[in-house]
Design an enzyme around this catalytic site. Structure first.
Site: not given
Ligand code: GLN
Length: 309
Positions: A65, A263
């Site tokens: 994210s 995440v």
């Molecule tokens: N690629 C992840 C998703 O779309 C990014 C989410 C995150 O880092 N919160 O779920």
């Protein structure tokens, strides 16, 4: 400047490292599940050099994210503020980052902000480029300029792992297509979005990116403008109001540094007047933020009065 406190900073890291045990590595993207839960690494950039680093600060991890901040900047540079915010809102949410609920309950199906997945998908859709490959190359070029690291690229295995399991993100995108927020082939959008999230950096790169944003969008090398100051201001505002998902209010109170998490366990921080912070700690709390990374920023902010408030 923070860097003179090397011994204190090292102590802080040793103090908060225990919190990695209380978190959990993200596993809904299968490729992220193999990360080492005990890792806690940090780098601080002061405009000239990485003046402090600790832990495995050269270990690479994917932006996830954190990439949302960078695509937002690029989309505004591509289309202007007015058009971008006709497609995505400016309001924080108390819902989790991948929630679909407000898309339905909130007319006119415009995602609340660019830091939740729905909003990020709407923003990614706006990045200029004839196809997904051209878009990702443009984004990589932008991130290489921000970080000063020409070797930055994306991790194809992580992108593929997310692409194959991204049914929730697919449903957000299809929902928005039905409601006219985005157009075109959703699989192409998902291809770009998952590659954007799989762009790899280390703590040093993140610290430099954080610094450029803190520095009003100017390069650390030659003071050249990489991001217009007004765009840097907009993205930092979203970092404050929405950067830590539905923990942004508490984070603003306890830490008060414009920051964005992912995440993978990465966090980028932009301290006004001259400091970028990059953190990697893959053990996450229940809202998806690096559990020890947040504790470290809290300790640093309170000790050195880094809060903007
Ligand atoms: N690629 C992840 C998703 O779309 C990014 C989410 C995150 O880092 N919160 O779920």
């Amino acid at each position: 400047m923070l860097c003179q406190y090397e011994t204190e900073l090292t102590h802080m890291i040793n103090d908060v490292k225990k919190f990695t045990k209380d978190g959990k590595v993200a596993d809904y993207i299968p490729a992220l599940a193999t990360a080492n839960q005990n890792t806690l690494a940090v780098a601080v950039f002061d405009g000239t050099d990485t003046c402090f680093s600790a832990g495995q600060s050269r270990e690479k991890f994917t932006l996830q994210s954190i990439s949302k901040v960078l695509t937002l900047a690029l989309a505004i540079m591509d289309h202007g503020e007015e058009y971008v915010f006709s497609k995505v809102g400016m309001e924080p949410t108390g819902d989790p980052f991948n929630s679909i609920i407000k898309l339905e309950s909130h007319a006119p199906s415009k995602p609340l902000n660019p830091m939740i997945n729905a909003g990020a998908l709407a923003v990614s859709h706006l990045i200029k480029g004839a196809n997904s490959e051209e878009k990702i190359e443009r984004l990589l070029h932008f991130i290489r300029m921000l970080s000063g690291n020409q070797t930055i690229s994306y991790n194809l295995a992580v992108a593929k792992s997310e692409f194959e399991t991204a049914d929730l993100n697919r449903s957000l995108a299809y929902f928005m297509k039905q409601h006219g927020i985005i157009e075109g082939d959703i699989e192409v959008l998902l291809d770009f979005y998952t590659k954007q999230c799989a762009i790899e950096t280390d703590c040093h790169d993140l610290a430099r990116i954080g610094y450029v944003l803190a520095n009003g969008g100017k390069s650390t090398l030659n003071n050249e403008e990489i991001v217009p100051m007004s765009v840097a201001r907009i993205v930092k505002t979203f970092m404050v109001t929405c950067g830590m998902y539905n923990a942004s209010g508490e984070f603003a109170m306890k830490v008060g540094i414009p920051a964005k998490s992912g995440v993978s366990g990465g966090i980028v921080g932009s301290v006004p007047n001259g400091m970028g912070i990059g953190i990697y700690g893959p053990a996450l709390d229940d809202k998806g933020n690096s559990i020890a990374g947040m504790k470290l920023l809290e300790a640093m902010s309170s000790k050195y009065q880094l809060s903007i408030f």
